[in-house]
Design a protein around this motif. Structure first.
Motif, PDB file in Angstrom:
ATOM      1  N   MET A  55     -19.581  12.822  18.487  1.00  0.00           N
ATOM      2  CA  MET A  55     -20.436  13.768  17.781  1.00  0.00           C
ATOM      3  C   MET A  55     -20.514  13.377  16.305  1.00  0.00           C
ATOM      4  SD  MET A  55     -19.979  17.915  17.317  1.00  0.00           S
ATOM      5  CE  MET A  55     -20.224  18.227  19.067  1.00  0.00           C
ATOM      6  N   LEU A  56     -21.724  13.193  15.815  1.00  0.00           N
ATOM      7  CA  LEU A  56     -21.930  12.831  14.417  1.00  0.00           C
ATOM      8  C   LEU A  56     -22.150  14.092  13.594  1.00  0.00           C
ATOM      9  CD1 LEU A  56     -22.434  10.701  12.191  1.00  0.00           C
ATOM     10  CD2 LEU A  56     -24.855  10.757  12.842  1.00  0.00           C
ATOM     11  N   ILE A  57     -21.396  14.223  12.506  1.00  0.00           N
ATOM     12  CA  ILE A  57     -21.556  15.340  11.581  1.00  0.00           C
ATOM     13  C   ILE A  57     -22.227  14.836  10.314  1.00  0.00           C
ATOM     14  CG2 ILE A  57     -20.377  17.061  10.180  1.00  0.00           C
ATOM     15  CD1 ILE A  57     -18.192  17.208  12.247  1.00  0.00           C
ATOM     16  N   SER A  58     -23.337  15.452   9.968  1.00  0.00           N
ATOM     17  CA  SER A  58     -24.023  15.132   8.716  1.00  0.00           C
ATOM     18  C   SER A  58     -23.551  16.104   7.648  1.00  0.00           C
ATOM     19  CB  SER A  58     -25.539  15.247   8.881  1.00  0.00           C
ATOM     20  OG  SER A  58     -26.024  14.304   9.810  1.00  0.00           O
ATOM     21  N   ILE A  59     -22.889  15.576   6.621  1.00  0.00           N
ATOM     22  CA  ILE A  59     -22.400  16.399   5.521  1.00  0.00           C
ATOM     23  C   ILE A  59     -23.440  16.362   4.414  1.00  0.00           C
ATOM     24  CG2 ILE A  59     -20.554  16.722   3.843  1.00  0.00           C
ATOM     25  CD1 ILE A  59     -18.695  15.231   5.784  1.00  0.00           C
ATOM     26  N   ILE A  60     -24.057  17.508   4.157  1.00  0.00           N
ATOM     27  CA  ILE A  60     -25.177  17.588   3.220  1.00  0.00           C
ATOM     28  C   ILE A  60     -24.725  18.334   1.970  1.00  0.00           C
ATOM     29  CG2 ILE A  60     -27.522  18.453   2.888  1.00  0.00           C
ATOM     30  CD1 ILE A  60     -27.801  18.243   5.997  1.00  0.00           C
ATOM     31  N   ILE A  61     -24.825  17.658   0.815  1.00  0.00           N
ATOM     32  CA  ILE A  61     -24.328  18.215  -0.447  1.00  0.00           C
ATOM     33  C   ILE A  61     -25.494  18.372  -1.420  1.00  0.00           C
ATOM     34  CG2 ILE A  61     -22.720  17.901  -2.364  1.00  0.00           C
ATOM     35  CD1 ILE A  61     -21.079  16.055  -0.563  1.00  0.00           C
ATOM     36  N   PRO A  62     -25.957  19.597  -1.676  1.00  0.00           N
ATOM     37  CA  PRO A  62     -26.965  19.802  -2.720  1.00  0.00           C
ATOM     38  C   PRO A  62     -26.284  19.739  -4.085  1.00  0.00           C
ATOM     39  CG  PRO A  62     -26.326  21.917  -1.788  1.00  0.00           C
ATOM     40  CD  PRO A  62     -25.576  20.856  -1.012  1.00  0.00           C
ATOM     41  N   ALA A  63     -26.930  19.112  -5.042  1.00  0.00           N
ATOM     42  CA  ALA A  63     -26.288  18.938  -6.345  1.00  0.00           C
ATOM     43  C   ALA A  63     -27.286  19.136  -7.476  1.00  0.00           C
ATOM     44  CB  ALA A  63     -25.662  17.551  -6.447  1.00  0.00           C
ATOM     45  N   ASP A  66     -25.528  15.479  14.937  1.00  0.00           N
ATOM     46  CA  ASP A  66     -25.630  16.567  15.911  1.00  0.00           C
ATOM     47  C   ASP A  66     -25.293  17.897  15.245  1.00  0.00           C
ATOM     48  OD1 ASP A  66     -25.790  14.716  18.346  1.00  0.00           O
ATOM     49  OD2 ASP A  66     -23.881  14.103  17.439  1.00  0.00           O
ATOM     50  N   ILE A  67     -24.430  17.822  14.223  1.00  0.00           N
ATOM     51  CA  ILE A  67     -23.995  18.988  13.461  1.00  0.00           C
ATOM     52  C   ILE A  67     -24.333  18.771  11.998  1.00  0.00           C
ATOM     53  CG2 ILE A  67     -22.034  20.439  12.790  1.00  0.00           C
ATOM     54  CD1 ILE A  67     -22.626  20.585  15.755  1.00  0.00           C
ATOM     55  N   LEU A  68     -24.874  19.799  11.357  1.00  0.00           N
ATOM     56  CA  LEU A  68     -25.169  19.756   9.926  1.00  0.00           C
ATOM     57  C   LEU A  68     -24.114  20.597   9.215  1.00  0.00           C
ATOM     58  CD1 LEU A  68     -29.016  20.487  10.156  1.00  0.00           C
ATOM     59  CD2 LEU A  68     -27.882  18.249  10.162  1.00  0.00           C
ATOM     60  N   LEU A  69     -23.387  19.981   8.288  1.00  0.00           N
ATOM     61  CA  LEU A  69     -22.352  20.681   7.530  1.00  0.00           C
ATOM     62  C   LEU A  69     -22.788  20.715   6.071  1.00  0.00           C
ATOM     63  CD1 LEU A  69     -18.499  20.043   7.835  1.00  0.00           C
ATOM     64  CD2 LEU A  69     -19.594  20.863   5.755  1.00  0.00           C
ATOM     65  N   PHE A  70     -23.041  21.909   5.563  1.00  0.00           N
ATOM     66  CA  PHE A  70     -23.527  22.072   4.198  1.00  0.00           C
ATOM     67  C   PHE A  70     -22.340  22.339   3.278  1.00  0.00           C
ATOM     68  CE2 PHE A  70     -26.958  23.231   7.066  1.00  0.00           C
ATOM     69  CZ  PHE A  70     -27.979  22.400   6.604  1.00  0.00           C
ATOM     70  N   LEU A  71     -22.158  21.443   2.317  1.00  0.00           N
ATOM     71  CA  LEU A  71     -20.971  21.466   1.461  1.00  0.00           C
ATOM     72  C   LEU A  71     -21.373  21.569   0.001  1.00  0.00           C
ATOM     73  CD1 LEU A  71     -17.811  21.052   1.589  1.00  0.00           C
ATOM     74  CD2 LEU A  71     -18.285  18.644   1.065  1.00  0.00           C
ATOM     75  N   HIS A  72     -20.784  22.515  -0.722  1.00  0.00           N
ATOM     76  CA  HIS A  72     -21.039  22.610  -2.156  1.00  0.00           C
ATOM     77  C   HIS A  72     -20.398  21.428  -2.878  1.00  0.00           C
ATOM     78  CE1 HIS A  72     -22.124  27.161  -2.538  1.00  0.00           C
ATOM     79  NE2 HIS A  72     -22.863  26.531  -1.658  1.00  0.00           N
ATOM     80  N   ALA A  73     -20.969  21.069  -4.011  1.00  0.00           N
ATOM     81  CA  ALA A  73     -20.535  19.873  -4.732  1.00  0.00           C
ATOM     82  C   ALA A  73     -19.176  20.033  -5.398  1.00  0.00           C
ATOM     83  CB  ALA A  73     -21.577  19.498  -5.789  1.00  0.00           C
ATOM     84  N   VAL A  79     -14.130  21.026  13.633  1.00  0.00           N
ATOM     85  CA  VAL A  79     -15.526  21.332  13.954  1.00  0.00           C
ATOM     86  C   VAL A  79     -15.869  20.844  15.361  1.00  0.00           C
ATOM     87  CG1 VAL A  79     -17.931  20.892  13.334  1.00  0.00           C
ATOM     88  CG2 VAL A  79     -16.235  21.311  11.539  1.00  0.00           C
ATOM     89  N   ASN A  80     -15.451  19.628  15.668  1.00  0.00           N
ATOM     90  CA  ASN A  80     -15.772  19.042  16.969  1.00  0.00           C
ATOM     91  C   ASN A  80     -15.204  19.889  18.109  1.00  0.00           C
ATOM     92  OD1 ASN A  80     -16.867  17.060  18.671  1.00  0.00           O
ATOM     93  ND2 ASN A  80     -14.914  15.974  18.772  1.00  0.00           N
ATOM     94  N   LYS A  81     -13.962  20.319  17.963  1.00  0.00           N
ATOM     95  CA  LYS A  81     -13.327  21.126  19.004  1.00  0.00           C
ATOM     96  C   LYS A  81     -14.035  22.466  19.176  1.00  0.00           C
ATOM     97  CE  LYS A  81      -8.858  23.114  20.367  1.00  0.00           C
ATOM     98  NZ  LYS A  81      -7.426  23.269  19.982  1.00  0.00           N
ATOM     99  N   ALA A  87     -30.271  24.051  16.673  1.00  0.00           N
ATOM    100  CA  ALA A  87     -30.397  25.473  16.347  1.00  0.00           C
ATOM    101  C   ALA A  87     -30.991  25.656  14.953  1.00  0.00           C
ATOM    102  CB  ALA A  87     -29.036  26.157  16.429  1.00  0.00           C
ATOM    103  N   PHE A  88     -30.566  24.815  14.007  1.00  0.00           N
ATOM    104  CA  PHE A  88     -31.091  24.870  12.641  1.00  0.00           C
ATOM    105  C   PHE A  88     -32.595  24.621  12.645  1.00  0.00           C
ATOM    106  CE2 PHE A  88     -32.039  22.934   8.509  1.00  0.00           C
ATOM    107  CZ  PHE A  88     -31.441  23.831   7.632  1.00  0.00           C
ATOM    108  N   ASN A  89     -33.023  23.635  13.400  1.00  0.00           N
ATOM    109  CA  ASN A  89     -34.451  23.319  13.470  1.00  0.00           C
ATOM    110  C   ASN A  89     -35.230  24.404  14.198  1.00  0.00           C
ATOM    111  OD1 ASN A  89     -34.157  20.847  12.110  1.00  0.00           O
ATOM    112  ND2 ASN A  89     -33.620  19.775  14.003  1.00  0.00           N
ATOM    113  N   ASN A  90     -34.615  25.007  15.203  1.00  0.00           N
ATOM    114  CA  ASN A  90     -35.287  26.063  15.970  1.00  0.00           C
ATOM    115  C   ASN A  90     -35.669  27.257  15.105  1.00  0.00           C
ATOM    116  OD1 ASN A  90     -35.168  24.654  18.385  1.00  0.00           O
ATOM    117  ND2 ASN A  90     -33.331  25.689  19.124  1.00  0.00           N
ATOM    118  N   ILE A  91     -34.839  27.568  14.122  1.00  0.00           N
ATOM    119  CA  ILE A  91     -35.120  28.728  13.273  1.00  0.00           C
ATOM    120  C   ILE A  91     -35.833  28.338  11.979  1.00  0.00           C
ATOM    121  CG2 ILE A  91     -33.153  29.995  14.221  1.00  0.00           C
ATOM    122  CD1 ILE A  91     -31.685  29.438  11.559  1.00  0.00           C
ATOM    123  N   GLY A  92     -36.121  27.063  11.812  1.00  0.00           N
ATOM    124  CA  GLY A  92     -36.852  26.616  10.634  1.00  0.00           C
ATOM    125  C   GLY A  92     -36.003  26.432   9.396  1.00  0.00           C
TER     126      GLY A  92
END
Length: 224
Positions: free
Chosen positions: A1-9, A76-83, A95-97, A147-152
């Motif tokens: 499972m690939l986790i995408s860690i997304i950091i807005p800055a 497969d999973i989007l993880l939103f992380l503060h900077a 997360v995977n478990k 699920a994220f894409n399903n709700i826009g």
């Protein structure tokens, strides 16, 4: 499972390098995406100095930046992380478990502050509950990409996007809180004073719950 860690800055030169170093050091099958919202300091240059980090630029606004990062993510999973927030060493396995349970569409970590104060103990205690007004972006929220894409994705609002999205995600499935902690900066409290910031936070949450526009509330909550 690939986790995408997304950091807005945005203007995060004081913290971004250390957070990226820590995140890259962690074990797990992941990709790291930083979305800069037009920083006027060295944030962009510092982020680009990490070869394994995908650095993007987008218009200012946390919700917009996170949505753009999600649109470029392959996980497969989007993880939103503060900077200014650090994931625990076991984040990937945690997360995977949890996400092996197909009824769960999203989750977050519990919270620890990087300083000690009685008020912070209250914040940390509240973070154990998987409820909308006890779960925020600095808790390290994660969600299934489909699920994220399903709700826009996040709604294009300037504030409380992390609370608002939980209502729509619960229509897709369950949201669960992990037992492990992220560690986040207490700089907001250091700047304004712990008691003052607690009062501000409480009033902002109440205002949002009463239906006051996020754009009006955002005036009392700076970007960092």
């Amino acid at each position: 499972m690939l986790i995408s860690i997304i950091i807005p800055a945005l203007n995060e030169e004081k913290v971004i390098a250390e957070v990226l170093e820590h995140t890259l050091w962690l074990r797990g099958h992941s990709e790291i995406i930083v979305v800069d919202g037009g920083s006027q300091d060295q944030t962009l240059e510092l982020a680009k100095s990490f070869e394994k980090v995908n650095v993007l630029q987008y218009s200012k606004g946390r919700a917009a930046q996170m949505n753009y990062g999600a649109s470029q993510a392959t996980g497969d999973i989007l993880l939103f992380l503060h900077a200014d927030t650090y994931l625990p060493k076991t984040y990937y396995n945690d997360v995977n478990k949890l996400m092996q349970n197909t009824e769960i569409v999203a989750g977050s970590f519990k919270l620890k502050m990087d300083k000690n104060h009685p008020i912070f103990k209250f914040y940390e205690w509240c973070s154990q509950f998987s409820l909308e007004f006890f779960t925020y972006g600095d808790h390290g929220m994660f969600v299934r990409a489909d699920a994220f894409n399903n709700i826009g994705g996040f709604k294009p609002i300037s504030f409380m996007e992390d609370v608002e999205i939980q209502k729509r995600l619960r229509q897709q499935g369950r949201i669960k809180k992990l037992d492990t902690f992220v560690t986040t900066s207490s700089r907001r409290f250091q700047k304004n004073g712990v008691i003052t910031q607690l009062i501000i936070d409480t009033l902002l949450v109440l205002g949002f719950k009463l239906g006051i526009s996020p754009n009006r509330l955002k005036r009392f909550y700076p970007d960092h």
